[in-house]
Design a protein around this motif. Sequence first.
Motif, short mmCIF file in Angstrom:
data_model
loop_
_atom_site.label_atom_id
_atom_site.label_comp_id
_atom_site.label_asym_id
_atom_site.label_seq_id
_atom_site.Cartn_x
_atom_site.Cartn_y
_atom_site.Cartn_z
N ILE A 221 131.61 11.25 109.66
CA ILE A 221 132.44 10.04 109.76
C ILE A 221 133.74 10.39 110.48
CG2 ILE A 221 133.55 8.18 108.46
CD1 ILE A 221 131.63 8.98 106.10
N ILE A 222 134.04 9.58 111.52
CA ILE A 222 135.31 9.75 112.24
C ILE A 222 136.08 8.44 112.16
CG2 ILE A 222 134.51 11.55 113.83
CD1 ILE A 222 133.97 9.32 115.89
N ARG A 223 137.37 8.49 112.45
CA ARG A 223 138.14 7.25 112.45
C ARG A 223 137.87 6.48 113.73
NH1 ARG A 223 144.34 7.59 111.17
NH2 ARG A 223 144.37 9.35 112.63
N LYS A 224 137.76 5.15 113.57
CA LYS A 224 137.58 4.31 114.76
C LYS A 224 138.83 4.44 115.63
CE LYS A 224 136.27 -0.37 116.02
NZ LYS A 224 137.37 -0.78 116.87
N ARG A 225 138.64 4.50 116.93
CA ARG A 225 139.77 4.62 117.86
C ARG A 225 139.54 3.72 119.05
NH1 ARG A 225 140.26 10.29 117.76
NH2 ARG A 225 139.23 10.06 115.79
N ASP A 226 140.64 3.37 119.72
CA ASP A 226 140.55 2.42 120.84
C ASP A 226 139.96 3.08 122.08
OD1 ASP A 226 141.61 0.52 119.24
OD2 ASP A 226 143.68 0.92 119.86
N GLU A 230 133.16 7.05 122.35
CA GLU A 230 131.82 7.54 122.70
C GLU A 230 131.87 9.01 123.08
OE1 GLU A 230 128.90 6.25 122.03
OE2 GLU A 230 130.15 4.70 121.12
N GLU A 231 132.95 9.41 123.76
CA GLU A 231 133.11 10.82 124.16
C GLU A 231 133.18 11.70 122.92
OE1 GLU A 231 134.75 8.31 125.35
OE2 GLU A 231 135.01 8.47 127.51
N LEU A 232 133.93 11.24 121.91
CA LEU A 232 134.06 12.05 120.69
C LEU A 232 132.71 12.13 119.97
CD1 LEU A 232 135.67 13.67 118.66
CD2 LEU A 232 136.45 11.53 117.62
N LYS A 233 132.00 11.00 119.91
CA LYS A 233 130.68 11.03 119.25
C LYS A 233 129.77 12.03 119.97
CE LYS A 233 130.31 6.51 116.98
NZ LYS A 233 129.56 5.29 116.80
N SER A 238 127.06 17.25 120.44
CA SER A 238 126.79 18.45 121.25
C SER A 238 126.97 19.74 120.45
CB SER A 238 127.68 18.47 122.50
OG SER A 238 128.99 18.86 122.14
N ILE A 239 127.75 19.69 119.36
CA ILE A 239 127.89 20.91 118.55
C ILE A 239 126.96 20.89 117.33
CG2 ILE A 239 130.22 21.50 119.33
CD1 ILE A 239 131.27 20.36 116.64
N GLY A 240 126.11 19.84 117.24
CA GLY A 240 125.09 19.88 116.20
C GLY A 240 125.07 18.73 115.20
N ALA A 241 125.97 17.73 115.37
CA ALA A 241 125.97 16.60 114.43
C ALA A 241 124.69 15.78 114.59
CB ALA A 241 127.18 15.71 114.69
N ASP A 242 124.05 15.42 113.46
CA ASP A 242 122.84 14.60 113.54
C ASP A 242 123.19 13.14 113.65
OD1 ASP A 242 120.46 16.53 112.99
OD2 ASP A 242 122.10 17.15 111.69
N MET A 243 124.20 12.70 112.88
CA MET A 243 124.61 11.30 112.93
C MET A 243 126.13 11.27 112.96
SD MET A 243 123.83 8.24 110.20
CE MET A 243 122.11 8.39 110.03
N VAL A 244 126.71 10.42 113.83
CA VAL A 244 128.18 10.27 113.86
C VAL A 244 128.48 8.78 113.75
CG1 VAL A 244 130.32 10.76 115.09
CG2 VAL A 244 128.33 12.25 115.45
N VAL A 245 129.28 8.40 112.77
CA VAL A 245 129.62 6.99 112.57
C VAL A 245 131.13 6.87 112.35
CG1 VAL A 245 127.43 6.15 111.62
CG2 VAL A 245 129.06 7.26 110.12
N THR A 246 131.63 5.65 112.52
CA THR A 246 133.07 5.46 112.29
C THR A 246 133.30 5.03 110.84
OG1 THR A 246 133.06 3.11 112.79
CG2 THR A 246 133.33 4.62 114.66
#
Length: 394
Positions: A221-226, A230-233, A238-246
């Motif tokens: 989970i990351i903080r939503k940003r303006d 998409e780059e952060l997701k 790219s370093i191994g996260a299976d799912m990334v959500v805000t």
Amino acid sequence: MAPSRAFITGSRTALRQLRPTLANACQTRFISAYGYEQAKCLAFDKYGEPKDILKLHGHSISPPHGDLVTIRFLASPVNPADINQIQGVYPTKPTFTTSLGTTDPLAVGGNEGVAEVIAAGNKVKGVQKGDWVIMKKQGFGTWRTHAQTTADNLVPIKNKDGLKPEQVGTVSVNPCTAYRMLKGFVDLQPGQWFIQNGANSGVGRAAIQLGKLWGYKSINIIRKRDTGMEELKQDLHSIGADMVVTDEEVEKKEFRDQVKSATNNGREPIRLGLNCVGGSLVNAMAKHLAPDSHVVTYGAMSKQPVQLPTGLLIFKNISFDGFWVSKWSEERPDEKDACVQEVLDLTRQGKFKDVPMQPVKWEWNTKQEELVSAVQGTLEGFRSGKGIFMFGET
Ligand SMILES: NC(=O)c1ccc[n+]([C@@H]2O[C@H](COP(=O)([O-])OP(=O)(O)OC[C@H]3O[C@@H](n4cnc5c(N)ncnc54)[C@H](OP(=O)(O)O)[C@@H]3O)[C@@H](O)[C@H]2O)c1
């Protein structure tokens, strides 16, 4: 390290008296014929906001004798806890001392970093000139060009080949925290999941990478940003996260279905939660855990208390734990050394990547404002990287 100019006049006493003033005033760094090192540090004499109290202080260091070691710093990061320590709200207090040539005691900021041994007294054991060392405990004061200490405050890096100072200088806090939290609370099996907030933090990125190497899957989970979302997701994938959500997406109804489908309808259970942020996000995360799972809190970036419904405790028997790497390091120094070694080996093999960094070059003439603003900037969110002082041939 080539001295910029030899400083060969005056008695030793006169030199000692002059040096703190010289270091402040001179644009050129002097090294005396007697081997005195001129040093600078970012220091404070009372607690407060970094921008209000941090000062660049110059002083001299005499040649080491007996069991003393003189070190030259190579890289020292700025971690969130360093700021809390300067504000006076962190449990580990810095050492205030007059040994840096001031009448009022000063403390040097920074807790993590890597340094090179440049001279050692004749009774020193365990480290030698040329070794790279990290600090054994918090509170050392690592935002400085040089320091003098005893070898028992230092941990030598056994093999520095193939490693960069910024990799060694950031190994002992975040990667070790992630490592212990993944291993120390739940016997997570390959194919099982953990869920974490603050996933793009130094600790979060280390957890993603170590988890992947050990076969664990992660919901991040990351903080939503303006901008740059998409780059952060992508970066975390790219370093191994299976799912990334805000943090907004986890609150939506569809997230439950997403989790169900990713975890094969719960047959691959989520058994561990890592909490960097606090607030209601902990509940949003914990309600997806399998019964008898653990949530480990290690940070409080939102400054909000953890909020939980009692059902998670009563009906699902979720345990809520805390982890503090400083306490673990003091209690288990051998485990800590082994962890550092393992992460550095993985780094050397290219299996563990550095966090994105914002290097701040610290040369002899670097201005106080530049260094202090790098520290103050750590308080801002949505940063592109961790601030790290990279020392030149100071
Ligand atoms: N307990 C321990 O032993 C231990 C060890 C290491 C670290 N820590 C703690 O872990 C936390 C992260 O440290 P780090 O060095 O990994 O951090 P870091 O690399 O500097 O990253 C900071 C993280 O905090 C997030 N953040 C910043 N402000 C926030 C806010 N107001 N609300 C929610 N999230 C916010 C950032 O997200 P954005 O990009 O969205 O701003 C980013 O994910 C800190 O609280 C630190 O003290 C604890």
